[in-house]
Design a protein around this motif. Structure first.
Motif, PDB file in Angstrom:
ATOM      1  N   PHE A   1       0.705  -1.258  -0.589  1.00  0.00           N
ATOM      2  CA  PHE A   1       0.338  -0.192  -0.355  1.00  0.00           C
ATOM      3  C   PHE A   1       0.561   1.453   0.221  1.00  0.00           C
ATOM      4  N   THR A   2       0.183   1.994  -0.768  1.00  0.00           N
ATOM      5  CA  THR A   2       1.349   3.950  -1.305  1.00  0.00           C
ATOM      6  C   THR A   2       0.979   3.970   0.191  1.00  0.00           C
ATOM      7  N   ALA A   3       1.881   4.975   0.840  1.00  0.00           N
ATOM      8  CA  ALA A   3       0.860   5.899   1.808  1.00  0.00           C
ATOM      9  C   ALA A   3       1.366   6.651   2.730  1.00  0.00           C
ATOM     10  N   SER A   4       1.557   7.508   3.256  1.00  0.00           N
ATOM     11  CA  SER A   4       2.822   8.395   4.428  1.00  0.00           C
ATOM     12  C   SER A   4       2.298   8.193   5.888  1.00  0.00           C
ATOM     13  N   VAL A   5       2.834   7.665   6.063  1.00  0.00           N
ATOM     14  CA  VAL A   5       2.594   7.670   7.694  1.00  0.00           C
ATOM     15  C   VAL A   5       1.764   8.407   8.281  1.00  0.00           C
ATOM     16  N   ASP A   6       1.697   9.978   7.969  1.00  0.00           N
ATOM     17  CA  ASP A   6       1.795  11.277   9.015  1.00  0.00           C
ATOM     18  C   ASP A   6       0.782  11.758   8.416  1.00  0.00           C
ATOM     19  N   ASP A   7      -0.390  10.486   7.369  1.00  0.00           N
ATOM     20  CA  ASP A   7      -1.695  10.622   6.613  1.00  0.00           C
ATOM     21  C   ASP A   7      -2.069   9.935   7.568  1.00  0.00           C
TER      22      ASP A   7
END
Length: 295
Positions: free
Chosen positions: A90-96
């Protein structure tokens, strides 16, 4: 450049390479049937952890990172090498926080409940004095290394198993020696690392009596793609084998290391010697935790 002096290690043996006691092919370290989520599992230490958990027989490895192409390639490479394990990405930024919530919901409905969370993603602004680091980079360091990791833990622990339920959740916090040793030019990174690991120590106390294990650890001094990007040369010092990080992580998540719940350890410390000090640790709740030395 010699290896930095981090003081006296907790075990007499200081490991830099994999060794028999943490070999993930051992039945005692089996992760069969489990699902693990690893942030930044597409490169470096995170990738080594994914590889070694696959060797240990884990059912599902979920990789989460920001770079879609690198993430997809890593999942393909791991799937080819370890066909018995299912790899998801999964593509994501942990701060979102919203995006993380959505991804955890998808994982639970489409794949499985997550048994093990590995917080490997980190932001390092580069070597700098704390006063001269731009505020934007200071903020990004804490958004990722503290708030981002807290986002993950909160979603991971939406359902907290009770002791005796037959279920257990394990958090593997990839911290750093920088969290507790003098680290010139690494001050902001150091503070962010100690902040999250210390937050986990409070969480450990809050969850006393629940089937949740928390382990913070220094993964070793590993030369990775990220290390190189900071301008550090490969011949700067004797580096640790990245597979030591991966295999130690498997051992730490096993029942053998349950006595280290709530402690901060190093992947370089010998597992067998750590086990020999189990009674000492059980008699001292403050040993191998973050705090003030008063003697």
């Amino acid at each position: 450049m010699p290896r930095p002096n981090f003081g006296i290690p907790f075990t007499q043996t200081f490991r830099s390479e994999p060794y028999a006691a943490i070999d993930p092919t051992q039945l005692s370290l089996s992760a069969a049937g489990k699902t693990i989520l690893i942030t930044a599992g597409h490169t470096g230490i995170g990738f080594a952890i994914a590889k070694n958990f696959a060797i240990a027989g884990v059912a599902n490895v979920i990789l989460l990172a920001r770079r879609a192409e690198v993430l997809e390639q890593a999942a393909k490479n791991l799937s080819t090498a370890h066909p018995k394990t299912k790899f998801h990405h999964f593509t994501a930024s942990v701060d979102d926080a919203l995006q993380i919530k959505e991804i955890f919901s998808k994982i639970k409905s489409r794949i499985s409940d997550i048994d093990i969370l590995v917080t490997s993603a980190a932001y390092f602004a580069g070597m700098s004095d704390v006063l001269t680091l731009p505020s934007e980079q200071l903020r990004e360091t804490f958004e990722t290394n503290v708030f981002g990791n807290i986002n993950l833990v909160k979603e991971f622990l939406v359902d907290i198993p009770e002791v005796g339920s037959g279920k257990e959740k394990i958090i593997l916090d990839i911290s750093s020696a920088a969290a507790h040793v003098d680290s010139p030019k690494f001050g902001t990174y150091s503070v962010s690392k100690i902040a999250f690991s210390r937050w986990l120590e409070h969480l450990h106390r809050d969850l006393k009596g629940k089937a949740v294990r928390i382990h913070s650890y220094h993964p070793g001094a590993v030369f990775t793609e990220a290390t190189k990007s900071f301008g550090i040369k490969e011949d700067a010092m004797p580096w640790d084998d990245v597979q030591l990080s991966g295999q130690f992580s498997v051992w730490l998540a096993s029942k053998e290391a349950a006595f280290l719940d709530g402690r901060f350890v190093w992947a370089n410390w010998d597992a067998m010697e750590l086990k020999e000090q189990q009674a000492k640790l059980e008699n001292d709740p403050h040993l191998l935790t973050l705090g003030l030395i008063s003697n």
